[in-house]
Scaffold this active site. Structure first.
Site, PDB file in Angstrom:
ATOM      1  N   HIS A 188       0.824  -1.208   0.000  1.00 40.61           N
ATOM      2  CA  HIS A 188       0.000   0.000   0.000  1.00 40.61           C
ATOM      3  C   HIS A 188       0.853   1.251   0.000  1.00 40.61           C
ATOM      4  CE1 HIS A 188      -3.836  -1.872   0.114  1.00 40.61           C
ATOM      5  NE2 HIS A 188      -3.359  -2.750   0.970  1.00 40.61           N
ATOM      6  N   GLU A 430     -15.263   4.128 -39.471  1.00 35.84           N
ATOM      7  CA  GLU A 430     -13.858   3.860 -39.793  1.00 35.84           C
ATOM      8  C   GLU A 430     -13.695   3.160 -41.133  1.00 35.84           C
ATOM      9  OE1 GLU A 430     -12.067   1.712 -36.531  1.00 35.84           O
ATOM     10  OE2 GLU A 430     -13.786   0.426 -36.261  1.00 35.84           O
ATOM     11  N   ASP A 454      -8.194   3.533 -38.658  1.00 35.28           N
ATOM     12  CA  ASP A 454      -8.648   2.629 -39.716  1.00 35.28           C
ATOM     13  C   ASP A 454      -9.216   3.393 -40.901  1.00 35.28           C
ATOM     14  OD1 ASP A 454      -8.008  -0.036 -39.029  1.00 35.28           O
ATOM     15  OD2 ASP A 454      -9.456   0.084 -37.379  1.00 35.28           O
ATOM     16  N   CYS A 501     -12.282   9.276 -32.074  1.00 34.88           N
ATOM     17  CA  CYS A 501     -11.506   8.532 -31.074  1.00 34.88           C
ATOM     18  C   CYS A 501     -10.217   7.947 -31.645  1.00 34.88           C
ATOM     19  CB  CYS A 501     -12.352   7.451 -30.404  1.00 34.88           C
ATOM     20  SG  CYS A 501     -12.904   6.182 -31.540  1.00 34.88           S
TER      21      CYS A 501
END
Ligand code: PEP
Ligand code: MG
Length: 550
Positions: A188, A430, A454, A501
């Site tokens: 931790h 795409e 793409d 995106c």
């Protein structure tokens, strides 16, 4: 100059003096006692004190490092109350007629040893937690307290190992970095160091003595090195790195929490692209407005067999909950071409980029598709999820997809399982075919997200994997720019929203252009969000359009 090597658990540069942290360990004596019940009561009271302290620490940590960083103190409360631990302490007090301090110290040692001997690194890491709570109960028994480092200037804290309660009690403004001799990457301490964004190095054989205490040092959390009394050359190089980091951080700090709005009032959503849950920290750290592309195929690629509905559900739910109501767009399986998983047993293809991939696999293997859709829909009850489908070329495909989504929804309804009935459905644009059919496609869906990686490959007929074609790959090709405008316009004509995106979305030289085209969202790597926000804040879209004759 002396250089010590360790394992970096958080990147960054720290330059400052070393402060060797010394634990205030309890020296425990074995004392015979007569009143067993009174001793057990002392132990019970000490437990109550420890729990109170841990509650206060939890509240402090929530404010400083957020809920996930604070969880450890909840876990410690459970450990203090652990039945096996309590039974062992009481048993030692009873059978040996000894003081509570001795019984607690013995139990702590035994339990820590037991964890240390376990195979899994995670459990070995828990030994430190046992020592930590044991020390806390011992302090409560002796009425001792007070932790932390004492120093007027910010320091590099060097320690044998640091318990989470020690790190959280330290004054954060005074810590430049943590360096520990022991500790695991899963401990931790390193998790907290990461949450606190402090460079940290573990497993570093640095002496905990006058040899380094008070000396100037550089911690390089990129290389995992500590330079004690660095020479001038090293110091100059590291100072430059530190300056660059600080510039980035300043940019980050200043822009956090700001709206993405242009000088003339146009707004845009800036979301993050992620591949797995490990990226969630970066999403939050960079102040993303949501997740615009969760490449879900990485769940499949990281697996030896088809991930089950439950496995997927747990992941999507975690993402939705972490984003706490902000949009999370999950792209369904986009496997095939360069992303291969053996268990799919896909046929060998001459031309895989144009082969059986993405939605084509989902439509030919509806059972695989439905498993994923069920998991996503179930998770939609825990946040704001949208579903996005890759590699679309026709309206017919979208209709088929929607029929399958409706079937899955009906199954869930029949089983009384809740999900977001108004879940948004979108598609990736795409392929050139999708661009040409954008008007008809927009009628069918809530949003478009352009996969420029793409789209460029298919439009320019350039394999995106083939490096030797890099000189031909013009990501700003006028054909792509024209398509991007067509896509946004088509979406808006049919009340759908449009985003980008693919990698091009993060191209700062095009941010103004995307705003001028009217894009509603850009989804980019988390680290790119704030630089884009900066450009958005500095842009006047109407002036830009005038300038360009748009
Ligand atoms: C794209 O093609 O632009 C895209 C975002 O998807 P991927 O890169 O995962 O194919
Ligand atoms: Mg793609």
């Amino acid at each position: 100059m002396v250089i010590y090597d360790g394992k970096a658990v958080f990147e960054g540069i720290a330059i400052g003096r070393i402060s060797v942290y010394k634990k205030q360990e309890q020296k425990v004596k074995r004392v015979k006692i007569d009143d067993i019940e009174a001793e057990k009561k002392r132990y019970a009271d000490a437990r109550d004190t420890a729990i109170e302290q841990l509650k206060a620490l939890y509240d402090k940590a929530v404010k400083e490092v957020g809920e996930s960083g604070a969880e450890i103190f909840e876990a410690h409360q459970l450990m203090v109350d652990d039945e096996d631990y309590i039974e062992s302490v009481e048993n030692i007090i009873e059978t040996e007629s000894v003081n509570a301090e001795y019984a607690v110290a013995q139990t702590g040692d035994n339990f820590a040893k037991m964890f240390m001997e376990m195979e899994e690194e995670y459990f070995r890491g828990r030994a430190a937690d046992i020592k930590d709570i044991t020390e806390r109960i011992l302090n409560a028994l002796s009425g001792a307290g007070g932790d932390g480092i004492v120093s007027d200037e910010p320091v590099i804290v060097v320690a044998d190992d640091l318990a989470p309660s020690e790190t959280v009690q330290m004054d954060k403004d005074k810590i430049l970095s943590f360096v520990t001799v022991h500790g695991s990457a899963n401990s931790h301490t390193s998790i907290l160091a990461k949450t606190m964004s402090i460079p940290a190095i573990i497993g570093c054989p640095i002496p905990l003595s006058e040899e380094v205490d008070g000396k100037m040092a550089v911690v390089d959390g990129y290389e995992g090195k500590v330079y004690v009394e660095p020479d001038d050359d090293i110091l100059a190089v590291k100072k430059k790195l530190l300056l660059e980091e600080e510039e980035k951080k300043n940019l980050l700090e200043r822009l956090k929490g700001r709206e993405n709005v242009t000088l003339d009032g146009q707004k845009i959503n800036l979301y993050a692209n992620i591949g797995n849950t490990k990226d969630l920290g970066l999403v939050l750290e960079n102040d993303a407005g949501g997740i615009g592309l969760f490449r879900s195929e990485f769940i499949y690629l990281g697996s030896d067999d088809y991930p089950t509905e439950e496995e997927q559900f747990a992941i999507y739910k975690q993402v939705a909950q972490t984003l706490a109501g902000k949009k999370v767009i999950i792209r369904t399986l986009d496997i095939g071409a360069d992303k291969q998983a053996d268990y799919f047993e896909l046929p060998k293809e001459e031309n895989p980029a144009m082969g059986l991939r993405a939605i084509r696999i989902c439509l030919t293997r509806p059972e695989v598709f439905k498993t994923q859709l069920r998991a996503i829909l179930r998770a939609s009850a825990f946040g704001k999820i949208s579903i996005m489908f890759p590699m679309i070329i026709s309206v017919d495909e979208v209709k088929k997809i929607k029929t399958i989504v409706d079937e899955v929804k009906k199954e869930l309804d029949d089983a009384g399982i809740t999900y977001d009935k108004n879940i948004e459905l979108g598609i990736m644009i795409e392929t050139p075919a999708a661009v040409m059919m954008a008007d008809e496609l927009a009628e069918e869906v809530d949003f478009f997200s352009v996969g420029t990686n793409d789209l460029t490959q298919y439009t320019l007929a350039i394999d995106r994997q083939n490096q030797s074609l890099d000189d031909f790959y013009d990501s700003h090709h006028p054909a792509i720019m024209r398509m991007l405008k067509m896509i946004a316009d088509a979406a808006h004509r049919h009340n759908a929203w449009a985003g980008i995106c693919g990698e091009l979305g993060a191209d700062l030289s095009l941010t103004k252009e995307f705003l001028a085209m009217g894009y509603d969202e850009l989804s980019v790597s988390p680290g790119r969000i704030l630089p884009i926000r900066k450009t958005v804040l500095e842009t006047n879209v109407s002036e830009y359009k005038k300038e360009k004759g748009l």
